[in-house]
Scaffold this motif. Structure first.
Motif, PDB file in Angstrom:
ATOM      1  N   SER A   1       0.848  -0.995   0.252  1.00 20.13           N
ATOM      2  CA  SER A   1      -0.015  -0.249  -0.013  1.00 20.13           C
ATOM      3  C   SER A   1       0.892   1.294   0.089  1.00 20.13           C
ATOM      4  N   GLN A   2       0.734   2.314  -0.992  1.00 15.69           N
ATOM      5  CA  GLN A   2       1.459   3.209  -1.051  1.00 15.69           C
ATOM      6  C   GLN A   2       0.785   4.382  -1.408  1.00 15.69           C
ATOM      7  N   ARG A   3       0.924   5.737  -0.897  1.00 21.80           N
ATOM      8  CA  ARG A   3       0.278   6.947  -1.014  1.00 21.80           C
ATOM      9  C   ARG A   3       1.272   7.773  -2.017  1.00 21.80           C
ATOM     10  N   LEU A   4       0.317   8.449  -2.806  1.00 29.19           N
ATOM     11  CA  LEU A   4       0.831   9.299  -3.646  1.00 29.19           C
ATOM     12  C   LEU A   4       0.239  10.648  -3.714  1.00 29.19           C
ATOM     13  N   GLU A   5       0.996  11.599  -3.704  1.00 33.75           N
ATOM     14  CA  GLU A   5       0.383  13.115  -3.657  1.00 33.75           C
ATOM     15  C   GLU A   5       0.418  13.741  -4.919  1.00 33.75           C
TER      16      GLU A   5
ATOM     17  N   GLN B   1       6.799   5.433  -9.237  1.00 35.37           N
ATOM     18  CA  GLN B   1       6.081   4.615  -8.344  1.00 35.37           C
ATOM     19  C   GLN B   1       4.726   3.817  -8.991  1.00 35.37           C
ATOM     20  N   SER B   2       4.186   4.472  -9.942  1.00 39.07           N
ATOM     21  CA  SER B   2       3.178   3.721 -10.820  1.00 39.07           C
ATOM     22  C   SER B   2       3.576   2.475 -11.445  1.00 39.07           C
ATOM     23  N   GLN B   3       4.713   2.649 -12.205  1.00 39.54           N
ATOM     24  CA  GLN B   3       5.317   1.532 -12.913  1.00 39.54           C
ATOM     25  C   GLN B   3       5.901   0.483 -11.825  1.00 39.54           C
ATOM     26  N   ARG B   4       6.495   0.797 -10.586  1.00 36.23           N
ATOM     27  CA  ARG B   4       6.971  -0.039  -9.682  1.00 36.23           C
ATOM     28  C   ARG B   4       5.702  -0.627  -9.027  1.00 36.23           C
ATOM     29  N   SER B   5       4.578  -0.134  -8.935  1.00 35.22           N
ATOM     30  CA  SER B   5       3.565  -0.884  -8.327  1.00 35.22           C
ATOM     31  C   SER B   5       2.935  -2.019  -9.155  1.00 35.22           C
TER      32      SER B   5
ATOM     33  N   PRO C   1      -2.660  -8.042  -5.540  1.00 37.32           N
ATOM     34  CA  PRO C   1      -3.138  -6.720  -5.615  1.00 37.32           C
ATOM     35  C   PRO C   1      -2.233  -5.681  -4.747  1.00 37.32           C
ATOM     36  N   ILE C   2      -2.353  -4.451  -5.283  1.00 40.15           N
ATOM     37  CA  ILE C   2      -1.660  -3.425  -4.797  1.00 40.15           C
ATOM     38  C   ILE C   2      -2.516  -2.308  -4.862  1.00 40.15           C
ATOM     39  N   GLN C   3      -2.452  -1.511  -3.703  1.00 41.94           N
ATOM     40  CA  GLN C   3      -3.003  -0.328  -3.408  1.00 41.94           C
ATOM     41  C   GLN C   3      -2.442   1.105  -3.599  1.00 41.94           C
ATOM     42  N   LEU C   4      -2.865   1.754  -4.243  1.00 39.37           N
ATOM     43  CA  LEU C   4      -2.278   3.371  -4.382  1.00 39.37           C
ATOM     44  C   LEU C   4      -3.502   4.104  -3.786  1.00 39.37           C
ATOM     45  N   ASN C   5      -3.019   4.694  -2.804  1.00 44.77           N
ATOM     46  CA  ASN C   5      -4.130   5.909  -1.920  1.00 44.77           C
ATOM     47  C   ASN C   5      -3.876   7.420  -2.767  1.00 44.77           C
ATOM     48  N   LEU C   6      -4.688   7.909  -3.140  1.00 41.64           N
ATOM     49  CA  LEU C   6      -4.595   9.391  -3.655  1.00 41.64           C
ATOM     50  C   LEU C   6      -5.471  10.469  -2.842  1.00 41.64           C
TER      51      LEU C   6
END
Length: 561
Positions: free
Chosen positions: A136-140, A155-159, A170-175
């Protein structure tokens, strides 16, 4: 531009996903997800290779994406607004985590100053899914500066790469996003630096391969193929079993039945006998795929003391029988190809013994004369087109397919056998149907009731899916369980009849409908491509039918040592 930072960084996020193979997006509409949803829609319009699906029910959307990722073996992205919308993804993510399915979940969120302070439609979304996602990762997206811009693209590619790395998941990107949320449309996406990752495989060391081949030489080797997660090694596994004359017990979801040295319907043997006759007892067992559907097989494995090799880089010792003695964490296709090259042909007696028993089982199976839950599976096995796809609900349908589906044509079978739930089945099958062609769903009335919202995706996108509903007015599997003895409470707590009018359900979603009560009617409905077929069954009759079949098999095999 009025909203430059948000617009360009959102483009970088989307470009990073696309660069690493995310070409399909499932969006559940909402306010907070506005910039992501709009810019994905714009990009899909500009790039014909991309696909966008909109599902207003988040739980359905997640299972729909799961169905696409599962059947196409590619990463799929999900997008939702903030609050409980994101929580609705959890059941599908639990399934994806257990069955190693790569979903990229973009949860848009309220900003920090609106979290845990009484703001509406705001919950704490930090690591919302816990252990049900790999990361789980947060992107600003609204933070200016080149360093953050480069990080978003990276990071989007890394995810995606993390989701696709073994074991997949599955992976979470919290925005978190602040108003104003409307991005600038018509803006050329900025260039990003892409990451290249050559495909790699995991092989056994040469000494380990030589040692393994030596352990198998001259032994009675029993191959077990559980539900398939990767179709790449299917043909090589068949070739090895045929060359070495090793019997292959193929789960219905292994998509191997009806070919080569494959033994089908073996679950019935393990229901009839708790131990194998001496002629069938192996010296070595090799397991492929995920956990087999057959609980009696797993119970038998618990009792085994022979070496058991569990193969695959995704397996992680997922063996609740605890019978595993050796883990071969190698690429299945590569290992099988190497074994095929070094193993000479073996004695065919052991395979012949298994084939003889398989034939005896087949002769005792019911010849279809009337329509019921068992013969429905046999009719599907006989009539569904070659190369078609069949999605199977959990509970009774998958158990009956395991016992009575022999693989009379080469088809692809699927089922959500990670968490084994009956939720989201319609939506997952609808995701499968995005592949086009001939698609079928075998489901019970309760599982259908759990996910009727999924039918809207069939209507909205005109997806080709024939649905066969076994309607026994309740939870048929509980009649087979000890709970059935609690007669005073059984119907309310376990039988749970819903008395659904399935004709009305079909009409609501504009599906052609037919209720069938005979084999001839069922066969004709399938041949006429009726979209929604209701098969009437009685739970008590179905219980007795299964008991008679197992009793007959026990009598047939009772004299064997």
């Amino acid at each position: 531009m009025q909203n430059e930072t948000l617009t360009l960084n959102t483009h970088r996020l989307i470009s990073g996903l696309i660069a690493q193979g995310v070409h399909q997006f499932v969006i559940s509409p909402g306010s907070r997800s506005t910039p992501v949803a709009l810019l994905i829609a714009e990009r899909v319009q500009q790039q014909p290779a991309l696909r966008l699906f909109v599902d207003v029910d988040e739980r359905s959307a997640a299972f729909f994406a799961l169905g696409m990722a599962k059947t196409q073996q590619v990463p799929v992205a999900l997008v939702c607004t903030s609050g409980t919308a994101a929580a609705e993804y959890l059941p599908a993510l639990a399934e994806a985590r257990l069955l190693h399915i790569p979903l990229i979940v973009l949860t848009t969120d309220r900003p920090l100053e609106l979290t845990n302070i009484g703001a509406p439609q705001a919950i704490d979304q930090t690591e919302l899914y816990g252990k049900q996602v790999k990361q789980s990762q947060r992107l600003e997206l609204q933070q200016p500066g080149t360093t953050n811009a480069d990080f978003i693209a990276f990071q989007s590619q890394r995810s995606v790469l993390t989701a696709m790395a073994l074991p997949r998941g599955p992976i979470q990107l919290n925005l978190p996003l602040r108003k104003p949320l409307l991005p600038d449309l018509g803006v050329t996406p900025p260039q990003i630096k892409t990451v290249t990752v050559p495909q790699a495989t995991v092989a056994l060391a040469p000494t380990a391969l030589t040692e393994l081949a030596g352990q198998l030489q001259g032994k009675r080797v029993l191959l077990i193929a559980g539900p398939e997660e990767d179709s790449a090694y299917r043909a090589t596994l068949l070739a090895l079993s045929q060359k070495c004359h090793w019997p292959l017990l193929a789960d219905s979801l292994a998509n191997l039945r009806g070919r080569g040295a494959v033994i089908s319907n073996f679950d019935l043997l393990f229901q009839a006998r708790t131990t194998l006759p001496a002629a069938l007892q192996p010296d070595v067992i090799i397991r492929f795929g995920s956990t087999p559907v057959s609980a009696p097989l797993m119970t038998w494995l618990e009792q085994q003391t022979v070496p058991l090799y569990l193969v695959g880089a995704q397996r992680q010792m997922a063996d609740y029988s605890r019978a595993t003695t050796h883990v071969l964490a190698a690429d299945e296709q590569l290992l099988l190809a190497e074994l095929l090259a070094v193993m000479p042909a073996q004695d065919a007696t052991y395979l012949a013994n298994w084939q003889q028993y398989a034939q005896r089982l087949q002769t005792k199976l019911t010849v279809p004369t009337e329509l019921n839950e068992v013969t429905s599976v046999q009719v599907l096995d006989r009539l569904l087109p070659a190369t078609s796809r069949l999605f199977i609900s959990n509970s009774m349908p998958i158990r009956d397919v395991e016992d009575f589906y022999s693989g009379q044509a080469v088809r692809e079978l699927y089922c959500n056998r990670g968490a084994n739930g009956i939720d989201g089945v319609v939506s997952t099958a609808a995701g499968m149907a995005t592949l086009g062609g001939a698609n079928y769903l075998l489901i019970g009335d309760l599982a259908l009731f759990h996910d009727m919202n999924g039918l809207m995706m069939l209507r909205r996108y005109q997806l080709p899916l024939t649905i066969v509903v076994i309607n026994n007015n309740g939870g048929g599997i509980f009649s087979f369980l000890p709970q059935a003895a609690a007669t005073d409470y059984f119907e309310d707590l376990f039988g749970t009849p819903q008395a659904l009018d399935l004709a009305q359900v079909a009409a609501l979603y504009q599906r052609s409908y037919q209720k069938v009560t005979t084999l001839v009617e069922f066969e004709q409905a399938l041949q006429m491509q009726v979209q929604f077929i209701e098969v009437i069954s009685q739970r008590a009759d179905n219980l007795q039918l299964h008991r008679r079949l197992v009793s007959c098999l026990k009598q047939e095999l009772s004299g064997d040592d």
